[in-house]
Enzyme design. Structure first.
Site, PDB file in Angstrom:
ATOM      1  N   ILE A  91     -14.136 -25.345  47.862  1.00 14.18           N
ATOM      2  CA  ILE A  91     -14.966 -24.004  47.409  1.00 14.18           C
ATOM      3  C   ILE A  91     -16.487 -24.358  46.903  1.00 14.18           C
ATOM      4  O   ILE A  91     -17.494 -23.587  47.514  1.00 14.18           O
ATOM      5  CB  ILE A  91     -14.393 -23.482  46.174  1.00 14.18           C
ATOM      6  CG1 ILE A  91     -12.832 -23.054  46.245  1.00 14.18           C
ATOM      7  CG2 ILE A  91     -15.149 -22.436  45.727  1.00 14.18           C
ATOM      8  CD1 ILE A  91     -12.059 -22.650  45.191  1.00 14.18           C
ATOM      9  N   ASP A 130     -21.103 -34.340  42.171  1.00 15.47           N
ATOM     10  CA  ASP A 130     -19.734 -34.512  42.707  1.00 15.47           C
ATOM     11  C   ASP A 130     -19.511 -35.963  42.669  1.00 15.47           C
ATOM     12  O   ASP A 130     -20.202 -36.843  42.998  1.00 15.47           O
ATOM     13  CB  ASP A 130     -19.238 -34.148  44.081  1.00 15.47           C
ATOM     14  CG  ASP A 130     -17.697 -33.914  44.206  1.00 15.47           C
ATOM     15  OD1 ASP A 130     -16.975 -34.790  43.918  1.00 15.47           O
ATOM     16  OD2 ASP A 130     -17.535 -32.635  44.601  1.00 15.47           O
ATOM     17  N   ASP A 151     -19.950 -38.135  37.575  1.00 19.57           N
ATOM     18  CA  ASP A 151     -18.898 -37.555  37.006  1.00 19.57           C
ATOM     19  C   ASP A 151     -19.129 -36.508  35.826  1.00 19.57           C
ATOM     20  O   ASP A 151     -20.201 -36.687  35.300  1.00 19.57           O
ATOM     21  CB  ASP A 151     -18.082 -38.817  35.926  1.00 19.57           C
ATOM     22  CG  ASP A 151     -16.692 -38.388  35.636  1.00 19.57           C
ATOM     23  OD1 ASP A 151     -16.806 -37.042  35.164  1.00 19.57           O
ATOM     24  OD2 ASP A 151     -15.744 -39.223  35.657  1.00 19.57           O
ATOM     25  N   ALA A 189     -13.127 -29.864  38.943  1.00 21.93           N
ATOM     26  CA  ALA A 189     -11.831 -29.588  38.067  1.00 21.93           C
ATOM     27  C   ALA A 189     -11.106 -30.610  38.375  1.00 21.93           C
ATOM     28  O   ALA A 189     -10.697 -31.312  39.671  1.00 21.93           O
ATOM     29  CB  ALA A 189     -11.376 -28.377  38.194  1.00 21.93           C
ATOM     30  N   TYR A 245      -2.397 -28.192  33.230  1.00 21.31           N
ATOM     31  CA  TYR A 245      -3.438 -27.784  33.905  1.00 21.31           C
ATOM     32  C   TYR A 245      -4.031 -26.354  33.153  1.00 21.31           C
ATOM     33  O   TYR A 245      -5.215 -26.166  32.815  1.00 21.31           O
ATOM     34  CB  TYR A 245      -3.335 -27.506  35.563  1.00 21.31           C
ATOM     35  CG  TYR A 245      -4.249 -26.827  36.125  1.00 21.31           C
ATOM     36  CD1 TYR A 245      -5.536 -27.606  36.562  1.00 21.31           C
ATOM     37  CD2 TYR A 245      -4.315 -25.628  36.731  1.00 21.31           C
ATOM     38  CE1 TYR A 245      -6.484 -26.929  37.008  1.00 21.31           C
ATOM     39  CE2 TYR A 245      -4.925 -24.997  37.410  1.00 21.31           C
ATOM     40  CZ  TYR A 245      -6.274 -25.802  37.652  1.00 21.31           C
ATOM     41  OH  TYR A 245      -7.378 -25.078  38.452  1.00 21.31           O
ATOM     42  N   LYS A 288      -7.597 -25.918  31.236  1.00 23.43           N
ATOM     43  CA  LYS A 288      -8.403 -24.888  31.873  1.00 23.43           C
ATOM     44  C   LYS A 288      -8.978 -23.919  30.805  1.00 23.43           C
ATOM     45  O   LYS A 288      -9.959 -23.480  30.737  1.00 23.43           O
ATOM     46  CB  LYS A 288      -7.964 -24.515  33.043  1.00 23.43           C
ATOM     47  CG  LYS A 288      -7.929 -25.494  34.266  1.00 23.43           C
ATOM     48  CD  LYS A 288      -9.568 -25.779  34.609  1.00 23.43           C
ATOM     49  CE  LYS A 288     -10.445 -24.548  35.400  1.00 23.43           C
ATOM     50  NZ  LYS A 288     -11.578 -25.194  35.685  1.00 23.43           N
ATOM     51  N   ILE A 304       7.666 -27.625  53.929  1.00 26.08           N
ATOM     52  CA  ILE A 304       8.655 -27.804  52.837  1.00 26.08           C
ATOM     53  C   ILE A 304       8.166 -26.677  51.883  1.00 26.08           C
ATOM     54  O   ILE A 304       7.033 -26.628  51.244  1.00 26.08           O
ATOM     55  CB  ILE A 304       8.535 -29.067  52.154  1.00 26.08           C
ATOM     56  CG1 ILE A 304       8.816 -30.013  53.468  1.00 26.08           C
ATOM     57  CG2 ILE A 304       9.341 -29.407  51.026  1.00 26.08           C
ATOM     58  CD1 ILE A 304       8.931 -31.594  52.627  1.00 26.08           C
ATOM     59  N   PHE A 340       9.083 -25.352  47.997  1.00 22.62           N
ATOM     60  CA  PHE A 340       9.466 -25.904  46.844  1.00 22.62           C
ATOM     61  C   PHE A 340      10.328 -24.959  45.968  1.00 22.62           C
ATOM     62  O   PHE A 340       9.684 -23.803  45.931  1.00 22.62           O
ATOM     63  CB  PHE A 340       8.639 -26.696  45.932  1.00 22.62           C
ATOM     64  CG  PHE A 340       7.951 -27.845  46.421  1.00 22.62           C
ATOM     65  CD1 PHE A 340       8.502 -28.997  46.533  1.00 22.62           C
ATOM     66  CD2 PHE A 340       6.569 -27.873  47.090  1.00 22.62           C
ATOM     67  CE1 PHE A 340       8.379 -30.061  47.211  1.00 22.62           C
ATOM     68  CE2 PHE A 340       6.204 -29.111  47.565  1.00 22.62           C
ATOM     69  CZ  PHE A 340       6.914 -30.256  47.791  1.00 22.62           C
ATOM     70  N   ARG A 390       2.288 -14.764  45.741  1.00 21.36           N
ATOM     71  CA  ARG A 390       0.944 -15.460  45.609  1.00 21.36           C
ATOM     72  C   ARG A 390       0.082 -14.220  45.952  1.00 21.36           C
ATOM     73  O   ARG A 390       0.078 -13.580  46.583  1.00 21.36           O
ATOM     74  CB  ARG A 390       0.636 -16.754  46.235  1.00 21.36           C
ATOM     75  CG  ARG A 390       1.658 -17.968  45.888  1.00 21.36           C
ATOM     76  CD  ARG A 390       1.176 -18.470  44.412  1.00 21.36           C
ATOM     77  NE  ARG A 390       2.083 -19.540  44.045  1.00 21.36           N
ATOM     78  CZ  ARG A 390       3.260 -19.420  42.969  1.00 21.36           C
ATOM     79  NH1 ARG A 390       3.384 -18.251  42.784  1.00 21.36           N
ATOM     80  NH2 ARG A 390       3.742 -20.532  42.629  1.00 21.36           N
TER      81      ARG A 390
END
Length: 332
Positions: free
Chosen positions: A18, A37, A65, A88, A153, A157, A211, A213, A220
């Site tokens: 992004i 970055d 960082d 992130a 996560y 966040k 695959i 899960f 979504r």
């Protein structure tokens, strides 16, 4: 968007999926861009076409960082007007190293906010996630939904969001929080830490079954990357966004089963492959029905509604989607 012309801005995570699109758009409107970055997830190749005076003279890459609070960070922040915080620790990584997840998503945000106050930054746009809500209980899910994250996560966040709120309320920093949902588009990471669209694409193009899960009926709200870029630019320039948090989501509803089958139809018309099912993922949220009414009303964004049409067009150049081809800077 013309308000961004001449502004010096930082994009954290700017070499990521992004972030690299955001860097391009900011340069297009005349901003001076510092791409910050540490390359733990981002790729220098995502922004290589922006480097060098012959390409984009207002672009500079800084490998750093976001938890660094030393002289290098001070130097990066010198004269900065606006921060777009997109760096992130990703959701898939949090189970491997939850302490690092907390350090980056909460501690990193706090460090950047402190730097912003120290250097007189005028605007701070925070990239967050729908994972702060946890398993939604109210549909459609608005920004007023209770926070009940079910993953490390989501917790980290949410902590980052809370730091943003504190700096707005206590110190008057102009902030906006954008909660991302299931972003897709060119340069999306396709390894096990990437997005499901790119993971499926990589496996299918390698002749492997996608695959899914769990049972695959997880819903979504896939959101086109260019729409998120627009949301960032508008959040940085529209006074209505001050102190607000928005769902930055398309509102599209697609199950993982539908995604896998649809991508097989596009990429494997001969029917050589099929959908496989694996064990459910820990903390995987089953249902998303996201309201984007607030961001549409306040910031005037119209999200891409033709998911399959957009996806089919984007998938026509597999190498570009997977970040294997050098970006052109032209919107896909």
């Amino acid at each position: 968007m013309s308000q961004l012309a001449g502004r010096k801005v930082i994009v954290t995570g700017g070499a990521g999926f992004i972030g690299s699109h955001l860097c391009e758009a900011l340069l297009d409107v005349g901003a001076e861009v510092i791409c910050l970055d540490d390359l733990s997830a981002g790729k220098r190749g995502n922004v290589a076409h922006l480097e060098g005076k012959s390409n984009r003279p207002n672009f500079r890459f800084v490998e750093l960082d976001i938890c660094d609070d030393g002289p290098a960070m001070d130097a990066a922040f010198e004269g900065v007007d606006t921060v777009f915080h997109n760096a992130a620790s990703k959701k898939n990584i949090c189970l491997i190293n939850p302490h690092r997840d907390l350090e980056v998503n909460a501690g990193g945000a706090l460090n950047l906010l402190k730097m912003s106050m120290k250097h007189g930054v005028r605007k701070f746009v925070q990239a967050s996630t729908g994972s702060v809500y946890g398993e939604p209980q109210i549909f459609p899910t608005t920004e007023a939904h209770p926070f009940e994250p079910v993953s490390y996560y989501g917790v980290s966040k949410l902590a980052g969001e809370r730091y943003v709120d504190v700096f707005h309320k206590l110190y008057g920093l102009d902030t906006t929080i954008l909660r991302y949902f299931h972003v897709y588009g060119p340069r999306q990471e396709s390894n096990e830490f990437g997005g499901v669209v790119s993971i499926f694409l990589r496996r299918i193009t390698q002749g492997e079954n996608p695959i899914v899960f769990g049972h695959g009926e997880q819903v979504r709200s896939f959101t086109w990357v260019k729409d998120l870029v627009e949301a960032n630019l508008r959040a940085a320039t529209d006074p209505q966004a001050t102190g607000r948090a928005y769902n930055a989501a398309s509102g599209i509803r697609v199950t993982i089963n539908e995604l896998a089958k649809g991508m097989l139809e596009i990429l494997d018309p001969a029917g050589k492959l099929e959908v496989e099912h694996g064990e459910p993922l820990i903390g995987d949220i089953m249902e998303f029905d996201v309201s984007n009414a607030a961001i549409r009303e306040d910031l005037g964004i119209e999200f891409e509604a033709d998911f399959w049409g957009t996806l089919k067009t984007a998938l026509a150049d597999v190498d570009a989607f997977l970040g294997k081809a050098e970006p052109t800077g032209v919107a896909a």
